[in-house]
Design an enzyme around this catalytic site. Structure first.
Site, PDB file in Angstrom:
ATOM      1  N   HIS A 230       5.979  -8.512   3.651  1.00 33.84           N
ATOM      2  CA  HIS A 230       7.414  -8.729   3.558  1.00 33.84           C
ATOM      3  C   HIS A 230       8.070  -7.700   2.641  1.00 33.84           C
ATOM      4  CE1 HIS A 230      10.923 -11.178   4.257  1.00 33.84           C
ATOM      5  NE2 HIS A 230      11.222 -11.047   2.975  1.00 33.84           N
TER       6      HIS A 230
ATOM      7  N   ASN B  75     -23.416   6.892   4.281  1.00 31.47           N
ATOM      8  CA  ASN B  75     -24.801   7.290   4.452  1.00 31.47           C
ATOM      9  C   ASN B  75     -25.747   6.135   4.232  1.00 31.47           C
ATOM     10  OD1 ASN B  75     -25.786  10.032   5.074  1.00 31.47           O
ATOM     11  ND2 ASN B  75     -24.082  10.547   3.730  1.00 31.47           N
TER      12      ASN B  75
ATOM     13  N   GLU C 226       4.445  -9.445  10.462  1.00 33.73           N
ATOM     14  CA  GLU C 226       4.897 -10.565   9.649  1.00 33.73           C
ATOM     15  C   GLU C 226       5.034 -11.826  10.505  1.00 33.73           C
ATOM     16  OE1 GLU C 226       8.199  -9.625   6.675  1.00 33.73           O
ATOM     17  OE2 GLU C 226       8.927 -11.319   7.835  1.00 33.73           O
TER      18      GLU C 226
END
Lengths: 174, 714
Positions: free
Chosen positions: B48, B438, B70
């Protein structure tokens, strides 16, 4: 090569040909050399430097200039003129050098400072290429003031560190 | 408005990126199925704020996009929508899109509209109730309109829009509204111009037209209403759900005079769009087509957020400094008074003795030293940020990668509050991400292999950070397969990094993975394994003045340990003398210093010297030789040697003398000179002279070169 010259020539075109520049001159032995006074930041006495290992002989070392590390270059060594012992007249001219996108502050060791001359742009003649003692690339021109010959230096070329390559550091030429 | 909003942009972007991070980390903690209302609330609030900010600053694309997110969050919050894995994943991906949009807005670059459109489609799909078959996820919609045509046609709305004649007076433009509608779905517009006045009676500012619109696609009624939000009171609007057969629906508006009116079929979206583009060129230009300036990369954010407690602390310290100063001032005055008395020859009993003053002076100086140090620490702390700024990226990375790699991984993070210099932080993020990738890709095995090896199905990756003596240590530890030494060795021989005959310790083999161009991954995946990486990781860590080492046990896992300086501005150094100059060796590089015993020196092949220290043979480098100075002690007996670590291995450097240890402020040598291979920088000592700071790696390199060139003879 010519790129670093542009600011100066632009300056000339913008004004007229009788535009005068001020040059600070200094002595190396009997010879008098000039640099654009607007590039001179300060003049200070010779003080001991911290040497940089493996640097070429004309780089004397670095000093602490109010908190910045500034390298000092010996002009005699740079020109290959016989070097002399530094004395109380020996001065360091601190210059603002333009190069590769950034400005650097560097000092040059000279025998003594001499005068400030006004030299008109068109009084500046191309130096004759007569096996002159110094590399022509470092010269901006020559002028005669009060019957004395003054060589005006192109400090950007002169102080360019391009030709110090890592080979020097690794001792190949040492 | 004369306020220049752009001055607030930086703060907005900072806050938005922070908000995105909050959303991301909260989403990752969100349990699928049972959404914790508090967590959803937090995410909602962050979204918001971004929406609000973006709206204020005119980044409409950002605010519109956030609005859709939202809406979804809102439904999750009030429980009308389940928290599904698909929805969470979609939201996470939407956060990525949003981040890209914000970055483009910040850097003034073009947004990848297709990506945004595709994301809109997915989000709208969820809102519409699709439960994420992967096909929707993969939708690559070239444009909004086409994206919506791919949805089941048939559902849609019929909108009867009869504007009052004064609609235009309020600055409303039906064309613009149609364009907005056309972005929701496929729009067919039928105009009714029956009320159009004869030309001589026509008032140009009045609107005589009315429309019947059919909008097909999965669209919420609320979205349509939103388009007409501003004209509600200036028109008669009816929105009715469209039956399956569009044609059978009576054309409400033109019903009155069907014979006289030929419905003008504005051929679907394209025409409307054409119209739009004509009518609102200026509008378009400002919204979509940012002038094609060179995308100037915004410099790393130049501002820093500092906790008020840190600032208060500095204010306190400065206060103390002022007190110390006045105390020393007093000492000075007393001394002056004494000197006057002494010169006048009179003896006065009330005068403080010099010895007393001296005592106070030394006390004052000690206090000044403490104040200075504390103030320095305090000011440095301003630049310090908790490492959680970097660590917070990791849960997302692990989440994404583990699903991509079909591995089950639990991430344990500790020491997030450990503080680190901002510059170091900015540069350590990528190497860390690389190491984590990795570890996930090569380290942790797939569940079946793990089970076969008798390990728990879920692999563990732990990240830990802590302070240790002026350094920050970051550990990345996995309980995976470890480094396969035979494979690494074979690969290194194949790549010519080592030769067949080289005998390497296990540790040395492990460190081969940091060699340039080295990768043992059987398959080059898009996660890792291109052979660039570990050496880059190592280089970037070295650049920061840090070191990385790896310990690994086959079958048990690996630990990567990164050791970093707390800050790049100050360094703990050991002062040494070589020739006539003093140099600083970074303490972080020093293992120990010792006096050489001649008997322990051996020459190898008459070339290099080695020193036997306990059970190790350490190569010897003479600093004087590296610097091209005359040797002062050929046999090295009782010379001082500083043992430094270079590439994980010890190297002994012979120096003339050892001086004290001291904190030095690092100054650049390159600013006004150039890079010096053996030096990492310079500093200014207490007496105002310059001392150069060694780069021990560079020292070793120059030594090697000189040795090869025959400049140095051992």
């Amino acid at each position: 090569m010519s790129t670093s010259l542009e600011p100066v020539s632009d300056d000339v075109e913008a004004n007229d040909n009788i535009h005068e520049n001020q040059y600070l001159t200094f002595l190396l032995g009997d010879e008098e050399y000039g640099v654009d006074i607007l590039r001179v930041q300060e003049i200070r006495g010779w003080d001991s430097v911290t040497t940089i290992p493996n640097a070429p002989a004309f780089i004397k070392g670095v000093i602490n200039l109010r908190g910045t590390i500034v390298s000092i270059l010996d002009l005699r060594e740079r020109f290959g003129i016989e070097s002399v012992d530094y004395n109380e007249l020996t001065v360091v001219v601190v210059l603002r050098v333009k190069g590769e996108g950034k400005d650097r502050i560097m000092g040059v060791v000279v025998d003594a400072v001499s005068e400030v001359y006004h030299i008109a742009e068109n009084d500046l003649k191309d130096p004759p290429d007569l096996g002159y003692a110094i590399n022509m690339d470092y010269m901006k021109g020559m002028a005669t003031v009060d019957n004395k010959m003054v060589s005006i230096l192109d400090i950007d070329q002169l102080m360019s560190l391009k030709d110090i390559d890592s080979a020097t550091e690794s001792g190949e030429k040492a | 408005m004369s306020i220049d909003m752009s001055q607030f942009h930086e703060a907005f972007f900072d806050e938005s990126f922070e908000g995105l991070e909050i959303m991301e980390s909260e989403l990752l903690t969100l349990d699928v199925g049972a959404g914790d209302a508090e967590i959803i609330n937090t995410i909602f609030r962050a979204a918001h704020s971004i929406k609000g900010g973006a709206g204020t600053f005119g980044f409409m694309n950002v605010s519109e996009f956030t609005h859709v997110m939202e809406t979804l969050l809102d439904e999750m919050r009030d429980g009308s929508r389940d928290v599904t894995q698909f929805a969470v994943d979609s939201l996470l991906e939407s956060i990525d899109v949003l981040r890209t949009m914000l970055e483009s807005a910040r850097d003034n670059t073009e947004v990848d509209e297709e990506m945004v459109a595709a994301r809109y489609a997915v989000l709208n799909g969820i809102l519409k109730g699709e439960q994420g078959d992967s096909s929707v996820k993969e939708v690559e919609a070239p444009s909004l309109a086409e994206a919506s045509t791919e949805k089941p046609v048939g559902a849609g709305w019929e909108i009867s829009f009869i504007p009052h004649t004064n609609l235009l007076m309020a600055g409303n433009d039906p064309v613009r509204m149609f364009r907005a509608l056309s972005e929701l779905g496929e729009l067919r517009a039928t105009v009714d111009y029956s009320n159009l006045q004869p030309f001589n009676e026509l008032v140009p500012e009045d609107l005589y037209l009315s429309w019947l619109l059919t909008l097909t696609g999965d669209i919420l009624q609320a979205d349509i209403e939103e388009v007409f939000e501003w004209v509600e009171d200036d028109c008669d609007l009816t929105i009715t759900p469209l039956a399956a057969n569009v044609q059978s629906e009576p054309l409400v508006v033109i019903e009155s005079e069907p014979e006289t009116i030929e419905p003008v079929q504005v051929s679907a979206v394209t025409s409307v769009k054409e119209q739009v583009s004509e009518n609102s060129v200026a509008d378009n230009a400002s919204v979509n087509k940012k002038p094609a300036t060179k995308p100037k990369k915004a410099t790393e954010s130049a501002s820093i957020r500092v906790g008020i407690d840190k600032v208060d602390e500095i204010i306190n310290l400065v206060g103390e400094l002022v007190i110390t100063q006045s105390m020393l001032d007093q000492v000075g005055e007393d001394l002056e008074a004494n000197a006057e008395v002494a010169s006048s020859g009179a003896e006065c009993g009330s005068q403080k003795t010099n010895a007393d003053i001296l005592l106070r002076l030394s006390k004052g100086l000690a206090q000044l030293e403490r104040n200075t140090r504390e103030l320095q620490d305090g000011v440095m702390r301003i630049r310090m940020l908790p490492i959680s700024f970097v660590f917070s990226r990791m849960p997302r990375l692990v989440h994404d990668l583990s699903s991509k790699l079909n591995k089950k991984i639990e991430l344990l993070v500790s020491g997030e509050e450990t503080e680190l210099d901002k510059t170091v932080m900015e540069n350590i993020g990528d190497p860390l991400v690389h190491l984590v990738r990795n570890a996930l890709d090569h380290g942790v095995e797939t569940p079946d292999i793990r089970l076969a090896a008798g390990k728990a199905e879920v692999g563990t990756l732990s990240l830990n950070a802590y302070h240790q003596g002026g350094n920050v240590i970051i550990e990345i530890k996995d309980d995976g397969a470890g480094i396969n030494k035979a494979k690494v060795r074979a690969k290194a021989i194949e790549k010519g990094i080592i030769s067949e005959t080289d005998h390497l310790t296990d540790d040395e083999i492990n460190h081969l993975i940091f060699a340039p161009g080295f990768s043992t991954a059987d398959v080059v995946s898009d996660v890792s394994g291109r052979g660039v990486g570990m050496d880059v990781v190592k280089t970037s860590i070295n650049k920061l003045g840090g070191r990385v080492v790896v310990e690994s046990e086959e079958g048990k896992g690996s630990v990567f340990t990164i050791r970093l300086p707390l800050t790049l501005a100050i360094l703990d150094g050991q002062l040494v003398t070589v020739g006539s100059e003093s140099y600083v060796i970074p303490l972080i590089a020093i293992i120990e210093s010792l006096q050489i015993d001649r008997a322990q020196i051996n020459a190898v092949a008459g070339k290099a010297e080695v020193y036997k220290l306990r059970d190790e043979y350490i190569p010897i480098i003479r600093a004087r030789a590296v610097f091209g100075l005359e040797d002062n002690k050929a046999d090295l007996h009782e010379s001082l040697m500083v043992i430094v670590e270079v590439d994980g291995a010890p190297v002994g450097i012979i120096v003339d003398d050892l001086q004290g240890q001291q904190q030095v402020v690092i100054k650049s040598l390159e600013t006004n000179y150039r890079k010096v291979e053996t030096m990492s920088g310079a500093t200014i000592l207490g007496d105002g002279t310059v001392a150069l700071i060694w780069d021990v790696n560079g020292m070793v390199n120059v030594h090697k070169k000189k040795l090869n060139n025959g400049v140095i003879k051992a």
